[in-house]
Design a protein around this motif. Structure first.
Motif, PDB file in Angstrom:
ATOM      1  N   ALA A 111     -10.523   1.747 -12.156  1.00 26.15           N
ATOM      2  CA  ALA A 111      -9.189   1.654 -12.751  1.00 26.15           C
ATOM      3  C   ALA A 111      -8.368   0.611 -12.016  1.00 26.15           C
ATOM      4  CB  ALA A 111      -8.485   3.014 -12.694  1.00 26.15           C
ATOM      5  N   VAL A 112      -7.492  -0.043 -12.766  1.00 22.45           N
ATOM      6  CA  VAL A 112      -6.559  -1.030 -12.214  1.00 22.45           C
ATOM      7  C   VAL A 112      -5.153  -0.640 -12.632  1.00 22.45           C
ATOM      8  CG1 VAL A 112      -5.810  -3.440 -12.239  1.00 22.45           C
ATOM      9  CG2 VAL A 112      -8.258  -2.896 -12.235  1.00 22.45           C
ATOM     10  N   LEU A 113      -4.258  -0.517 -11.655  1.00 19.81           N
ATOM     11  CA  LEU A 113      -2.839  -0.253 -11.910  1.00 19.81           C
ATOM     12  C   LEU A 113      -2.043  -1.400 -11.318  1.00 19.81           C
ATOM     13  CD1 LEU A 113      -0.417   1.511 -12.749  1.00 19.81           C
ATOM     14  CD2 LEU A 113      -0.599   2.654 -10.522  1.00 19.81           C
ATOM     15  N   LEU A 172      -6.883   3.165   1.161  1.00 20.92           N
ATOM     16  CA  LEU A 172      -6.657   1.984   1.986  1.00 20.92           C
ATOM     17  C   LEU A 172      -5.276   1.415   1.685  1.00 20.92           C
ATOM     18  CD1 LEU A 172     -10.141   0.257   1.500  1.00 20.92           C
ATOM     19  CD2 LEU A 172      -9.458   1.950   3.216  1.00 20.92           C
ATOM     20  N   ILE A 173      -4.397   1.460   2.673  1.00 23.19           N
ATOM     21  CA  ILE A 173      -3.049   0.921   2.481  1.00 23.19           C
ATOM     22  C   ILE A 173      -2.882  -0.415   3.183  1.00 23.19           C
ATOM     23  CG2 ILE A 173      -2.019   3.199   2.168  1.00 23.19           C
ATOM     24  CD1 ILE A 173      -1.118   3.115   5.067  1.00 23.19           C
ATOM     25  N   ASN A 174      -3.906  -0.844   3.904  1.00 26.68           N
ATOM     26  CA  ASN A 174      -3.865  -2.142   4.573  1.00 26.68           C
ATOM     27  C   ASN A 174      -5.127  -2.924   4.219  1.00 26.68           C
ATOM     28  OD1 ASN A 174      -3.447  -4.342   6.247  1.00 26.68           O
ATOM     29  ND2 ASN A 174      -4.284  -3.309   8.054  1.00 26.68           N
ATOM     30  N   ILE A 206      -9.410   4.151  -3.120  1.00 28.56           N
ATOM     31  CA  ILE A 206      -8.132   3.718  -3.686  1.00 28.56           C
ATOM     32  C   ILE A 206      -7.543   2.661  -2.761  1.00 28.56           C
ATOM     33  CG2 ILE A 206      -5.821   4.415  -4.409  1.00 28.56           C
ATOM     34  CD1 ILE A 206      -6.876   7.228  -4.849  1.00 28.56           C
ATOM     35  N   VAL A 207      -7.270   1.495  -3.310  1.00 26.23           N
ATOM     36  CA  VAL A 207      -6.741   0.394  -2.510  1.00 26.23           C
ATOM     37  C   VAL A 207      -5.328   0.068  -2.975  1.00 26.23           C
ATOM     38  CG1 VAL A 207      -7.106  -1.935  -1.645  1.00 26.23           C
ATOM     39  CG2 VAL A 207      -9.077  -0.545  -2.327  1.00 26.23           C
ATOM     40  N   ASP A 208      -4.351   0.307  -2.119  1.00 31.86           N
ATOM     41  CA  ASP A 208      -2.980  -0.117  -2.405  1.00 31.86           C
ATOM     42  C   ASP A 208      -2.820  -1.574  -1.947  1.00 31.86           C
ATOM     43  OD1 ASP A 208      -0.404   0.092  -3.323  1.00 31.86           O
ATOM     44  OD2 ASP A 208       0.044   1.922  -2.190  1.00 31.86           O
ATOM     45  N   GLU A 209      -1.903  -2.296  -2.564  1.00 36.57           N
ATOM     46  CA  GLU A 209      -1.732  -3.723  -2.260  1.00 36.57           C
ATOM     47  C   GLU A 209      -3.052  -4.472  -2.465  1.00 36.57           C
ATOM     48  OE1 GLU A 209       1.324  -5.157  -1.253  1.00 36.57           O
ATOM     49  OE2 GLU A 209       2.107  -3.194  -1.778  1.00 36.57           O
ATOM     50  N   ALA A 210      -3.777  -4.104  -3.522  1.00 32.06           N
ATOM     51  CA  ALA A 210      -5.113  -4.667  -3.744  1.00 32.06           C
ATOM     52  C   ALA A 210      -5.085  -6.152  -4.081  1.00 32.06           C
ATOM     53  CB  ALA A 210      -5.819  -3.894  -4.862  1.00 32.06           C
ATOM     54  N   VAL A 257      -4.770  -0.962  -6.930  1.00 32.40           N
ATOM     55  CA  VAL A 257      -3.335  -0.895  -7.208  1.00 32.40           C
ATOM     56  C   VAL A 257      -2.662  -2.112  -6.587  1.00 32.40           C
ATOM     57  CG1 VAL A 257      -1.234   0.478  -6.977  1.00 32.40           C
ATOM     58  CG2 VAL A 257      -3.469   1.617  -7.119  1.00 32.40           C
ATOM     59  N   GLY A 258      -1.931  -2.882  -7.386  1.00 35.42           N
ATOM     60  CA  GLY A 258      -1.322  -4.074  -6.814  1.00 35.42           C
ATOM     61  C   GLY A 258      -0.314  -4.734  -7.724  1.00 35.42           C
ATOM     62  N   GLN A 259       0.233  -5.809  -7.244  1.00 36.47           N
ATOM     63  CA  GLN A 259       1.201  -6.597  -7.990  1.00 36.47           C
ATOM     64  C   GLN A 259       0.484  -7.452  -9.038  1.00 36.47           C
ATOM     65  OE1 GLN A 259       3.746  -8.625  -5.102  1.00 36.47           O
ATOM     66  NE2 GLN A 259       3.715  -6.809  -3.801  1.00 36.47           N
ATOM     67  N   PRO A 260       1.227  -8.122  -9.929  1.00 40.17           N
ATOM     68  CA  PRO A 260       0.594  -8.894 -11.005  1.00 40.17           C
ATOM     69  C   PRO A 260      -0.427  -9.928 -10.537  1.00 40.17           C
ATOM     70  CG  PRO A 260       2.912  -8.609 -11.468  1.00 40.17           C
ATOM     71  CD  PRO A 260       2.695  -8.078 -10.085  1.00 40.17           C
TER      72      PRO A 260
END
Length: 277
Positions: free
Chosen positions: A51-53, A81-83, A134-138, A168-171
């Motif tokens: 999934a991509v958010l 993963l937040i970093n 789950i990767v934040d700031e991907a 999960v990340g910005q555009p």
């Protein structure tokens, strides 16, 4: 400063900060888009779907993820993963540690890290566990890291995928995945989600929801014109809404009132006008 804020909120009847910018799952706003994102990410985490958010800064992506994390069954092991600004060995080592694998030396080669991670997953799967990364700031992930995650997500049995992947990340993440080199990963994505800003009605509902959840008797209000000005100035971005509302609440405290007017909201938003331009 924190003690001062707490005193102000208590004097106005709040039991906690109503507009904190930290991702407090207890204040999750059940708007249609955020609820849909929550449900689909939950599905991805429990079924092995990639999934991509994506969404601009401040739209509530991390809060949605935190809500999913809180509700996952114990059988799902999560590497959150937040970093993502780490090299590939550290990335694999972090995932293996979160999955419950053995601690490996810092100088372990990639092949060893990968094999131990696979063994951890296969062993857990025999006990009925599922796994998700789950990767934040991907959008900050390197191409090598994205490829390594894709290869991990290929691990499966005859019946199901063993490792799910949520990016999960910005555009910028969308633009990265649109590159030709990312085609093998892009074609495996089963859930594409994009958060947008809140409409005027949603903005008003968001503010009222937070007041309802944090005020003792609901005896605090924003006038209709204050809410109109709020949405116009913040463009419906939840993080901006929280910042502006916090300032407005403090103004209400200074004026000994439990009512935020349009003029007070204009004054609150003026502090951020340059940053939001």
């Amino acid at each position: 400063m924190e003690d001062t804020l707490r005193t102000c909120y208590e004097a106005l009847g709040f039991t906690q900060a109503p507009f904190s910018i930290t991702p407090d799952t207890g204040l999750f706003y059940p708007g249609s888009r955020h609820v849909a994102a929550y449900k689909q990410l939950y599905h991805a985490c429990t079924t092995g779907v990639i999934a991509v958010l994506s969404g601009e800064i401040g739209l509530g992506k991390t809060l949605v993820v935190r809500c999913v994390l809180r509700s996952l069954p114990e059988t799902v092991r999560v590497a959150y993963l937040i970093n993502p600004l780490m090299d590939l060995p550290d990335l694999l080592r972090s995932i293996g540690r979160d999955f419950g694998g053995p601690a490996l030396p810092n100088n372990a080669p990639l092949s060893v890290l990968h094999n131990h991670l696979v063994e951890t997953v296969l062993e857990g799967a025999r006990d009925g566990a599922r796994f998700v990364v789950i990767v934040d700031e991907a959008h900050r992930l390197s191409g090598d890291s994205l490829e390594a995650l894709r290869l991990l997500s290929n691990l499966e049995t005859e019946r199901s995928k063993l490792i799910g992947l949520v990016l999960v990340g910005q555009p910028e993440l969308e633009r990265t995945l649109a590159l030709r080199a990312m085609r093998p990963l892009r074609e495996r994505v089963g859930v594409w989600l994009k958060l947008g800003p809140l409409s005027r009605d949603e903005c008003a509902a968001y503010v009222r929801h937070r007041i309802k959840r944090t005020h003792r008797d609901g005896g605090f209000e924003f006038t209709g014109m204050a809410l109109w000005w709020l949405q116009w100035q913040t463009r419906g971005v939840p993080r901006r809404i929280n910042l502006a509302c916090e300032r407005a609440v403090l103004l209400a405290f200074a004026m000994s009132t439990r009512r935020v007017t349009a003029s007070m909201m204009r004054q609150a938003c003026r502090e951020f006008s340059e940053a939001w331009a």
